[in-house]
Design an enzyme around this catalytic site. Sequence first.
Site, PDB file in Angstrom:
ATOM      1  N   HIS A 161       0.918  -1.395  -0.020  1.00 45.33           N
ATOM      2  CA  HIS A 161      -0.149   0.088  -0.292  1.00 45.33           C
ATOM      3  C   HIS A 161       0.475   1.083   0.049  1.00 45.33           C
ATOM      4  O   HIS A 161       0.346   2.165   0.534  1.00 45.33           O
ATOM      5  CB  HIS A 161      -0.510  -0.354   1.303  1.00 45.33           C
ATOM      6  CG  HIS A 161      -1.853  -0.835   1.472  1.00 45.33           C
ATOM      7  ND1 HIS A 161      -2.249  -1.036   2.463  1.00 45.33           N
ATOM      8  CD2 HIS A 161      -2.444  -1.699  -0.385  1.00 45.33           C
ATOM      9  CE1 HIS A 161      -3.572  -2.455   2.206  1.00 45.33           C
ATOM     10  NE2 HIS A 161      -3.144  -3.099   0.238  1.00 45.33           N
ATOM     11  N   CYS A 223       6.249  20.808 -11.113  1.00 42.75           N
ATOM     12  CA  CYS A 223       5.431  20.984 -11.923  1.00 42.75           C
ATOM     13  C   CYS A 223       3.945  22.223 -11.443  1.00 42.75           C
ATOM     14  O   CYS A 223       3.054  22.836 -12.202  1.00 42.75           O
ATOM     15  CB  CYS A 223       4.361  19.732 -12.667  1.00 42.75           C
ATOM     16  SG  CYS A 223       3.723  18.675 -11.988  1.00 42.75           S
ATOM     17  N   ILE A 287      -3.437 -11.941  16.796  1.00 42.78           N
ATOM     18  CA  ILE A 287      -4.852 -11.426  18.065  1.00 42.78           C
ATOM     19  C   ILE A 287      -6.173 -11.194  17.178  1.00 42.78           C
ATOM     20  O   ILE A 287      -6.706  -9.999  17.070  1.00 42.78           O
ATOM     21  CB  ILE A 287      -4.329 -10.486  18.557  1.00 42.78           C
ATOM     22  CG1 ILE A 287      -3.398 -10.960  19.731  1.00 42.78           C
ATOM     23  CG2 ILE A 287      -5.767 -10.350  19.861  1.00 42.78           C
ATOM     24  CD1 ILE A 287      -2.460  -9.886  20.627  1.00 42.78           C
TER      25      ILE A 287
END
Length: 314
Positions: A161, A223, A287
């Site tokens: 990610h 840019c 868990i």
Amino acid sequence: MKMSFVLTFRSAKGRWIANPSQPCSKASIGLFVPASPPLDPEKVKELQRFITLSKRLLVMTGAGISTESGIPDYRSEKVGLYARTDRRPIQHGDFVRSAPIRQRYWARNFVGWPQFSSHQPNPAHWALSTWEKLGKLYWLVTQNVDALHTKAGSRRLTELHGCMHRVLCLDCGEQTPRGVLQERFQVLNPTWSAEAHGLAPDGDVFLSEEQVRSFQVPTCVQCGGRLKPDVIFFGDTVNPDKVDFVHKRVKEADSLLVVGSSLQVYSGYRFILTAWEKKLPIAILNIGPTRSDDLACLKLNSRCGELLPLIDPR
């Protein structure tokens, strides 16, 4: 349960200062780790056997490995962000379309960055780095954006990610270190101050709209385009080339270990399905229940940093 610390940011003589009202301690870190039963020696032996038999082990980690470093997750029962607050992570489409939403995001991220970027690897991260150095860990895929695996020395690594320590221009693709952007924020906002409550898994904190309104956001130095953390926001998709790369690593592996993930997000879950279809043995250390418990030959409900250092990777 509310967060137990406050971050105050103020400008003093041109220098930004962060004042946490409570230093990060073992007690505060424990706020983010769900309750778990004592280690079961038999389960430890089972995991040891699983690792010993693995020759090309692929490990996938999620937010649960970083809670012991003081970074909260989203979904853990009672202690995750969803359980403690009504806040939800930013959506990709909203960030791209709306300048006010980008302004709010970056103001909050600016305040949270010093604490978020200072978090350090815990024994689970160091254990996996050691496994790699000893040739046990073939590849590591993390769903986290906190760079803790990199800080621990992991190199055979895919950040599924992305990583909060990088910034991407949405218009020209230029990448810059997040620390450089922090300096630009400071120059643009020399008199801005804010008090923030809480820290999210992506470094976000909670500010009022009044605090955000006067915050100035820089544009790309190349840019003039829109800047975004080099991470996958909710509602966005992982680059197909990266997905294909991870699928190949899974197919090259002979076993898969999940560490600290409920696998609720499809971007990670799909690789478990690939491993299952390839008939790889799957072990899960997390868990609480996960989306793939029925696919695993071994499930352990323990703290990652407590269990992984007990395993001999040789």
